[in-house]
Design a protein around this motif. Structure first.
Motif, PDB file in Angstrom:
ATOM      1  N   THR A  18       0.843  -1.195   0.000  1.00 44.06           N
ATOM      2  CA  THR A  18       0.000   0.000   0.000  1.00 44.06           C
ATOM      3  C   THR A  18       0.875   1.241   0.000  1.00 44.06           C
ATOM      4  O   THR A  18       1.999   1.224   0.490  1.00 44.06           O
ATOM      5  N   GLY A  19       0.346   2.301  -0.542  1.00 40.88           N
ATOM      6  CA  GLY A  19       1.066   3.562  -0.561  1.00 40.88           C
ATOM      7  C   GLY A  19       0.110   4.720  -0.682  1.00 40.88           C
ATOM      8  O   GLY A  19      -1.031   4.575  -1.113  1.00 40.88           O
ATOM      9  N   ARG A  20       0.609   5.862  -0.276  1.00 38.93           N
ATOM     10  CA  ARG A  20      -0.151   7.110  -0.391  1.00 38.93           C
ATOM     11  C   ARG A  20       0.875   8.230  -0.373  1.00 38.93           C
ATOM     12  O   ARG A  20       1.846   8.178   0.370  1.00 38.93           O
ATOM     13  N   THR A  21       0.662   9.231  -1.185  1.00 39.32           N
ATOM     14  CA  THR A  21       1.577  10.364  -1.185  1.00 39.32           C
ATOM     15  C   THR A  21       0.797  11.666  -1.163  1.00 39.32           C
ATOM     16  O   THR A  21      -0.278  11.765  -1.738  1.00 39.32           O
ATOM     17  N   ASN A  22       1.360  12.628  -0.444  1.00 36.03           N
ATOM     18  CA  ASN A  22       0.826  13.991  -0.457  1.00 36.03           C
ATOM     19  C   ASN A  22       1.711  14.884  -1.307  1.00 36.03           C
ATOM     20  O   ASN A  22       1.441  16.052  -1.473  1.00 36.03           O
ATOM     21  N   SER A  23       2.782  14.309  -1.827  1.00 35.79           N
ATOM     22  CA  SER A  23       3.786  15.062  -2.575  1.00 35.79           C
ATOM     23  C   SER A  23       3.381  15.218  -4.036  1.00 35.79           C
ATOM     24  O   SER A  23       2.705  14.372  -4.605  1.00 35.79           O
ATOM     25  N   THR A  24       3.847  16.288  -4.622  1.00 36.00           N
ATOM     26  CA  THR A  24       3.657  16.480  -6.057  1.00 36.00           C
ATOM     27  C   THR A  24       4.902  16.055  -6.818  1.00 36.00           C
ATOM     28  O   THR A  24       4.927  16.096  -8.043  1.00 36.00           O
ATOM     29  N   GLN A  25       5.944  15.623  -6.104  1.00 33.33           N
ATOM     30  CA  GLN A  25       7.170  15.192  -6.764  1.00 33.33           C
ATOM     31  C   GLN A  25       6.990  13.802  -7.343  1.00 33.33           C
ATOM     32  O   GLN A  25       6.420  12.920  -6.710  1.00 33.33           O
ATOM     33  N   ARG A  26       7.529  13.583  -8.545  1.00 32.37           N
ATOM     34  CA  ARG A  26       7.330  12.320  -9.247  1.00 32.37           C
ATOM     35  C   ARG A  26       8.081  11.157  -8.633  1.00 32.37           C
ATOM     36  O   ARG A  26       7.779  10.015  -8.894  1.00 32.37           O
ATOM     37  N   GLY A  27       9.099  11.397  -7.810  1.00 34.56           N
ATOM     38  CA  GLY A  27       9.905  10.322  -7.242  1.00 34.56           C
ATOM     39  C   GLY A  27       9.301   9.679  -6.005  1.00 34.56           C
ATOM     40  O   GLY A  27       9.890   8.777  -5.426  1.00 34.56           O
ATOM     41  N   SER A  28       8.125  10.115  -5.578  1.00 33.74           N
ATOM     42  CA  SER A  28       7.498   9.534  -4.393  1.00 33.74           C
ATOM     43  C   SER A  28       7.117   8.088  -4.654  1.00 33.74           C
ATOM     44  O   SER A  28       6.559   7.771  -5.701  1.00 33.74           O
ATOM     45  N   ARG A  29       7.416   7.216  -3.710  1.00 29.83           N
ATOM     46  CA  ARG A  29       7.082   5.805  -3.905  1.00 29.83           C
ATOM     47  C   ARG A  29       7.040   5.065  -2.592  1.00 29.83           C
ATOM     48  O   ARG A  29       7.574   5.505  -1.584  1.00 29.83           O
ATOM     49  N   ALA A  30       6.404   3.915  -2.634  1.00 26.06           N
ATOM     50  CA  ALA A  30       6.383   2.968  -1.510  1.00 26.06           C
ATOM     51  C   ALA A  30       7.014   1.691  -2.038  1.00 26.06           C
ATOM     52  O   ALA A  30       6.781   1.307  -3.184  1.00 26.06           O
ATOM     53  N   TRP A  31       7.841   1.030  -1.227  1.00 24.43           N
ATOM     54  CA  TRP A  31       8.507  -0.154  -1.751  1.00 24.43           C
ATOM     55  C   TRP A  31       8.846  -1.150  -0.662  1.00 24.43           C
ATOM     56  O   TRP A  31       8.882  -0.835   0.511  1.00 24.43           O
ATOM     57  N   VAL A  32       9.093  -2.360  -1.135  1.00 26.51           N
ATOM     58  CA  VAL A  32       9.551  -3.451  -0.280  1.00 26.51           C
ATOM     59  C   VAL A  32      10.608  -4.208  -1.074  1.00 26.51           C
ATOM     60  O   VAL A  32      10.562  -4.247  -2.298  1.00 26.51           O
ATOM     61  N   ARG A  33      11.575  -4.784  -0.378  1.00 29.32           N
ATOM     62  CA  ARG A  33      12.630  -5.507  -1.087  1.00 29.32           C
ATOM     63  C   ARG A  33      12.891  -6.843  -0.423  1.00 29.32           C
ATOM     64  O   ARG A  33      12.641  -7.031   0.758  1.00 29.32           O
ATOM     65  N   HIS A  34      13.379  -7.770  -1.247  1.00 34.11           N
ATOM     66  CA  HIS A  34      13.803  -9.082  -0.749  1.00 34.11           C
ATOM     67  C   HIS A  34      15.220  -9.314  -1.252  1.00 34.11           C
ATOM     68  O   HIS A  34      15.471  -9.287  -2.456  1.00 34.11           O
ATOM     69  N   GLU A  35      16.156  -9.512  -0.315  1.00 32.06           N
ATOM     70  CA  GLU A  35      17.522  -9.842  -0.705  1.00 32.06           C
ATOM     71  C   GLU A  35      17.655 -11.357  -0.675  1.00 32.06           C
ATOM     72  O   GLU A  35      17.332 -12.005   0.317  1.00 32.06           O
TER      73      GLU A  35
END
Length: 168
Positions: A18-35
């Motif tokens: 899930t993600g939500r942004t209040n930013s107008t910048q295009r680089g906003s993101r939500a992420w998860v990683r698996h090593e």
């Protein structure tokens, strides 16, 4: 991100991101990683297949493979403009998205990639609409085997005129 049993496809659980942004910048993101503890060799499995439950938000799900150096990545993107489950085959990396959504900020993305030793898999939500929650469920992710097939006597059509190339 969390494991979920509320929306699944062909397994007992799915990964809910899930993600939500209040930013107008295009680089906003939500992420998860698996090593990966044992780094998979994807030299002959460069395409990915996965089940995705979209929410119709128009956000972008990025499925990113990262090589051991952490300098290069391969981004495969899915526009979440659909509701419900879909099986997706992600064949070619999306080089434009890496820059459009600032997914990975290294110019090394345009060079070669070490598919023989993948370090990480990242799932990222980017291009999220402002002030709107985005929820995606991801089921099983597979590295798809490449099948080498011979190209026998291909035909290219130009202005309705076939051009036969006699090769085997």
């Amino acid at each position: 991100a969390a494991w979920s049993t509320e929306i699944t496809h062909d397994t007992k659980t799915s990964l809910k991101l899930t993600g939500r942004t209040n930013s107008t910048q295009r680089g906003s993101r939500a992420w998860v990683r698996h090593e990966f503890v044992k780094r998979p060799n994807l030299d002959n499995h460069r395409s990915l297949g996965l089940w995705v439950h979209g929410d119709g938000s128009g956000a972008v799900l990025d499925v990113q493979l990262v090589e051991p150096s952490l300098i290069r990545a391969r981004d495969h993107t899915v526009k979440l403009d659909f509701d419900g489950w879909r099986f997706l085959r992600l064949v070619d990396p999306d080089f434009d998205a890496a820059y459009d959504y600032e997914l990975f900020r290294h110019k090394g993305n345009l060079g070669g990639f070490a598919y023989g030793s993948v370090r990480e898999l990242r799932l990222q939500l980017a291009g999220m609409p402002r002030n709107q929650p985005v929820t995606v469920h991801v089921g099983r992710i597979e590295a798809l085997a490449e099948v080498v097939r011979p190209l026998v006597n291909p035909v290219i059509e130009v202005n309705e005129n076939p051009l036969r190339i006699p090769v085997t």
